[in-house]
Motif scaffolding. Structure first.
Motif, PDB file in Angstrom:
ATOM      1  N   SER A   1      38.376  47.623  40.301  1.00 41.65           N
ATOM      2  CA  SER A   1      40.019  47.467  40.790  1.00 41.65           C
ATOM      3  C   SER A   1      40.050  46.485  41.587  1.00 41.65           C
ATOM      4  O   SER A   1      39.673  46.613  42.894  1.00 41.65           O
ATOM      5  CB  SER A   1      40.360  49.073  41.228  1.00 41.65           C
ATOM      6  OG  SER A   1      41.943  48.892  41.403  1.00 41.65           O
ATOM      7  N   VAL A   2      40.999  45.669  41.382  1.00 44.11           N
ATOM      8  CA  VAL A   2      41.199  44.381  42.124  1.00 44.11           C
ATOM      9  C   VAL A   2      42.723  44.422  42.446  1.00 44.11           C
ATOM     10  O   VAL A   2      43.597  44.667  41.697  1.00 44.11           O
ATOM     11  CB  VAL A   2      40.837  43.080  41.675  1.00 44.11           C
ATOM     12  CG1 VAL A   2      39.344  43.149  41.589  1.00 44.11           C
ATOM     13  CG2 VAL A   2      41.577  42.961  40.315  1.00 44.11           C
TER      14      VAL A   2
ATOM     15  N   CYS B   1      46.673  46.892  33.646  1.00 41.33           N
ATOM     16  CA  CYS B   1      47.489  46.872  35.055  1.00 41.33           C
ATOM     17  C   CYS B   1      47.763  48.325  35.454  1.00 41.33           C
ATOM     18  O   CYS B   1      48.216  49.175  34.815  1.00 41.33           O
ATOM     19  CB  CYS B   1      48.824  46.105  34.931  1.00 41.33           C
ATOM     20  SG  CYS B   1      48.585  44.430  34.460  1.00 41.33           S
ATOM     21  N   ILE B   2      47.407  48.569  36.884  1.00 38.44           N
ATOM     22  CA  ILE B   2      47.694  49.914  37.411  1.00 38.44           C
ATOM     23  C   ILE B   2      48.935  49.570  38.389  1.00 38.44           C
ATOM     24  O   ILE B   2      48.975  48.711  39.334  1.00 38.44           O
ATOM     25  CB  ILE B   2      46.755  50.222  38.443  1.00 38.44           C
ATOM     26  CG1 ILE B   2      45.166  50.370  37.481  1.00 38.44           C
ATOM     27  CG2 ILE B   2      46.789  51.720  38.954  1.00 38.44           C
ATOM     28  CD1 ILE B   2      44.078  50.699  38.189  1.00 38.44           C
TER      29      ILE B   2
ATOM     30  N   ILE C   1      35.066  50.649  40.577  1.00 40.49           N
ATOM     31  CA  ILE C   1      35.185  50.825  42.136  1.00 40.49           C
ATOM     32  C   ILE C   1      36.363  50.178  42.611  1.00 40.49           C
ATOM     33  O   ILE C   1      36.538  48.919  42.215  1.00 40.49           O
ATOM     34  CB  ILE C   1      33.708  50.196  42.722  1.00 40.49           C
ATOM     35  CG1 ILE C   1      32.781  51.106  42.165  1.00 40.49           C
ATOM     36  CG2 ILE C   1      33.822  50.317  44.328  1.00 40.49           C
ATOM     37  CD1 ILE C   1      31.158  50.796  42.685  1.00 40.49           C
ATOM     38  N   ILE C   2      37.172  50.533  43.622  1.00 42.54           N
ATOM     39  CA  ILE C   2      38.115  49.934  44.118  1.00 42.54           C
ATOM     40  C   ILE C   2      37.902  49.089  45.277  1.00 42.54           C
ATOM     41  O   ILE C   2      37.132  49.329  46.059  1.00 42.54           O
ATOM     42  CB  ILE C   2      39.245  51.155  44.551  1.00 42.54           C
ATOM     43  CG1 ILE C   2      39.602  52.002  43.613  1.00 42.54           C
ATOM     44  CG2 ILE C   2      40.491  50.478  45.231  1.00 42.54           C
ATOM     45  CD1 ILE C   2      40.447  53.060  44.163  1.00 42.54           C
ATOM     46  N   THR C   3      38.612  47.799  45.326  1.00 47.02           N
ATOM     47  CA  THR C   3      38.412  47.016  46.284  1.00 47.02           C
ATOM     48  C   THR C   3      39.741  46.402  46.802  1.00 47.02           C
ATOM     49  O   THR C   3      40.790  46.812  46.099  1.00 47.02           O
ATOM     50  CB  THR C   3      37.383  45.572  45.945  1.00 47.02           C
ATOM     51  OG1 THR C   3      38.345  44.991  45.102  1.00 47.02           O
ATOM     52  CG2 THR C   3      36.164  46.195  45.530  1.00 47.02           C
ATOM     53  N   TYR C   4      39.977  45.988  48.090  1.00 49.33           N
ATOM     54  CA  TYR C   4      41.163  45.623  48.671  1.00 49.33           C
ATOM     55  C   TYR C   4      41.433  44.190  49.073  1.00 49.33           C
ATOM     56  O   TYR C   4      42.432  43.880  49.403  1.00 49.33           O
ATOM     57  CB  TYR C   4      41.360  46.473  49.657  1.00 49.33           C
ATOM     58  CG  TYR C   4      41.772  48.042  49.445  1.00 49.33           C
ATOM     59  CD1 TYR C   4      42.705  48.447  48.912  1.00 49.33           C
ATOM     60  CD2 TYR C   4      40.535  49.126  49.574  1.00 49.33           C
ATOM     61  CE1 TYR C   4      43.148  49.812  48.743  1.00 49.33           C
ATOM     62  CE2 TYR C   4      40.856  50.176  49.191  1.00 49.33           C
ATOM     63  CZ  TYR C   4      41.943  50.672  48.736  1.00 49.33           C
ATOM     64  OH  TYR C   4      42.407  51.942  48.612  1.00 49.33           O
TER      65      TYR C   4
ATOM     66  N   ASN D   1      36.797  40.473  32.254  1.00 49.58           N
ATOM     67  CA  ASN D   1      36.449  41.623  31.463  1.00 49.58           C
ATOM     68  C   ASN D   1      36.037  42.441  32.389  1.00 49.58           C
ATOM     69  O   ASN D   1      35.336  43.526  32.193  1.00 49.58           O
ATOM     70  CB  ASN D   1      35.625  41.166  30.373  1.00 49.58           C
ATOM     71  CG  ASN D   1      34.314  40.853  31.002  1.00 49.58           C
ATOM     72  OD1 ASN D   1      33.980  40.369  31.988  1.00 49.58           O
ATOM     73  ND2 ASN D   1      33.371  40.272  29.844  1.00 49.58           N
ATOM     74  N   ARG D   2      35.813  42.492  33.971  1.00 50.27           N
ATOM     75  CA  ARG D   2      35.393  43.114  34.883  1.00 50.27           C
ATOM     76  C   ARG D   2      36.497  43.385  35.856  1.00 50.27           C
ATOM     77  O   ARG D   2      36.330  44.282  36.823  1.00 50.27           O
ATOM     78  CB  ARG D   2      34.328  42.715  35.728  1.00 50.27           C
ATOM     79  CG  ARG D   2      32.829  42.367  34.928  1.00 50.27           C
ATOM     80  CD  ARG D   2      32.479  43.882  34.511  1.00 50.27           C
ATOM     81  NE  ARG D   2      31.053  43.781  33.744  1.00 50.27           N
ATOM     82  CZ  ARG D   2      31.022  43.413  32.439  1.00 50.27           C
ATOM     83  NH1 ARG D   2      32.150  43.387  31.777  1.00 50.27           N
ATOM     84  NH2 ARG D   2      29.885  43.207  31.746  1.00 50.27           N
ATOM     85  N   MET D   3      37.630  43.053  35.455  1.00 55.11           N
ATOM     86  CA  MET D   3      38.711  43.360  36.259  1.00 55.11           C
ATOM     87  C   MET D   3      39.957  44.391  35.594  1.00 55.11           C
ATOM     88  O   MET D   3      40.106  44.258  34.578  1.00 55.11           O
ATOM     89  CB  MET D   3      39.895  42.247  36.654  1.00 55.11           C
ATOM     90  CG  MET D   3      39.049  41.179  37.681  1.00 55.11           C
ATOM     91  SD  MET D   3      40.266  39.726  37.634  1.00 55.11           S
ATOM     92  CE  MET D   3      39.446  38.193  37.985  1.00 55.11           C
ATOM     93  N   VAL D   4      40.263  45.487  36.559  1.00 60.11           N
ATOM     94  CA  VAL D   4      41.494  46.222  36.245  1.00 60.11           C
ATOM     95  C   VAL D   4      42.441  45.883  37.424  1.00 60.11           C
ATOM     96  O   VAL D   4      42.101  45.892  38.677  1.00 60.11           O
ATOM     97  CB  VAL D   4      41.101  47.544  36.059  1.00 60.11           C
ATOM     98  CG1 VAL D   4      40.424  48.332  37.144  1.00 60.11           C
ATOM     99  CG2 VAL D   4      42.622  48.311  35.741  1.00 60.11           C
TER     100      VAL D   4
END
Length: 297
Positions: free
Chosen positions: A206-207, A252-253, A185-188, A226-229
């Motif tokens: 997604s941070v 990394c995106i 899930i994406i966050t900003y 381990n919960r971050m992309v």
């Protein structure tokens, strides 16, 4: 400005095409390869492709619909690097979660007005349009339909939650459909990321991390590595940031959508391979077919 044509019609030939290209093929996902593992950094891994809005820049295929997701996934997905579908979630007046980027229906459908002012039954009369403004046979899908399709199709999702939608509604639907193993899930901002992690500690998030200070803030708020992309921005960061995040197992995106995609279109698609070699593990793009041809060589 989008040119709108054939307002209440759609292209019949696309219906036949959809029967061939939009049927999900057998899953490409390796057994047991859940989201926590899939979105983790691994040295030497082929760069993966995140399809911005699910491929809306493809002629005849609108953004944010299953038919487009299926088409592009068949073109770029491999067992080693399944397609990632970045898609947008909004809400109807009767609280149905649907796939829609804009607050209004005007740009992407044959309808008009605000989505939040219409019920799900009402919006079913409309057809989606591609980014040239051409109507297609396709309708606005529910998030539930998309997630259930994704389980069979061998894709992963990054879910962009729009302003009208609460995280808890999306989390509940992910849990209801049993798709936490294929979704992030994406966050900003850090506060939203922390709230989401507290709500659903099992899910990938997604941070935004464009520097070490942003990473430090996320860790202070209790979000584990381990919960971050990490979304590193829409311009290439210093290699030091890639190295810092990779050392922590964080993939990394790079957002090539926009200026970097335009740069590659002008100077050559080989730039995508350079960005991958520099440290981009995932590229979020409006040109998924071109990225695939560049990085899959």
């Amino acid at each position: 400005m989008t040119v709108r044509i054939m307002k209440n019609t759609f292209l019949l030939p696309l219906l036949a095409v959809s029967l061939v290209t939009c049927t999900p093929k057998a899953s490409l996902r390796a057994p047991g390869n859940g989201a926590n593992e899939f979105f983790k950094y691994k040295p030497g891994q082929t760069a993966r492709i995140s399809v911005h809005r699910g491929g809306g820049d493809l002629k005849g295929y609108p953004e944010n619909c299953i038919e487009s997701f299926a088409y592009v996934a068949r073109q770029i997905g491999t067992r080693e690097a399944p397609a990632i579908i970045e898609c947008d979630i909004d809400l109807t007046r009767d609280s149905v979660l649907v796939m829609m980027h804009d607050a209004t229906l005007d740009r992407t459908t044959t309808g008009t007005g605000k989505l939040i002012e219409q019920t799900y039954a009402q919006i079913q009369q409309y057809r989606l349009e591609d980014n040239l403004g051409t109507p297609t046979p396709y309708k606005i899908p529910k998030l539930e339909e998309v997630l259930r399709w994704g389980r069979k199709a061998g894709v992963y999702f990054t879910l962009d939650v729009k302003r009208n939608v609460s995280f808890d509604k999306v989390v509940n639907m992910v849990r209801q459909t049993g798709t936490g193993h294929i979704a992030a899930i994406i966050t900003y901002n850090a506060a939203d990321a922390a709230r989401l992690h507290k709500m659903a500690p099992e899910l990938m998030i997604s941070v935004t991390i464009r520097n070490q200070a942003e990473y430090d803030r996320l860790r202070e708020l209790g979000i584990p590595d381990n919960r971050m992309v990490a979304f590193v921005g829409v311009r290439e960061p210093d290699k030091a940031l890639y190295e810092f995040l990779h050392a922590k197992g964080i993939a990394c995106i790079l957002g090539t959508l926009g200026n970097l995609d335009k740069q590659a279109a002008t100077k050559g698609d080989g730039l995508y391979k350079e960005w991958a070699q520099n440290g981009a593990d995932i590229m979020s793009t409006d040109r998924p077919l071109e990225v695939f041809r560049a990085v899959a060589r």
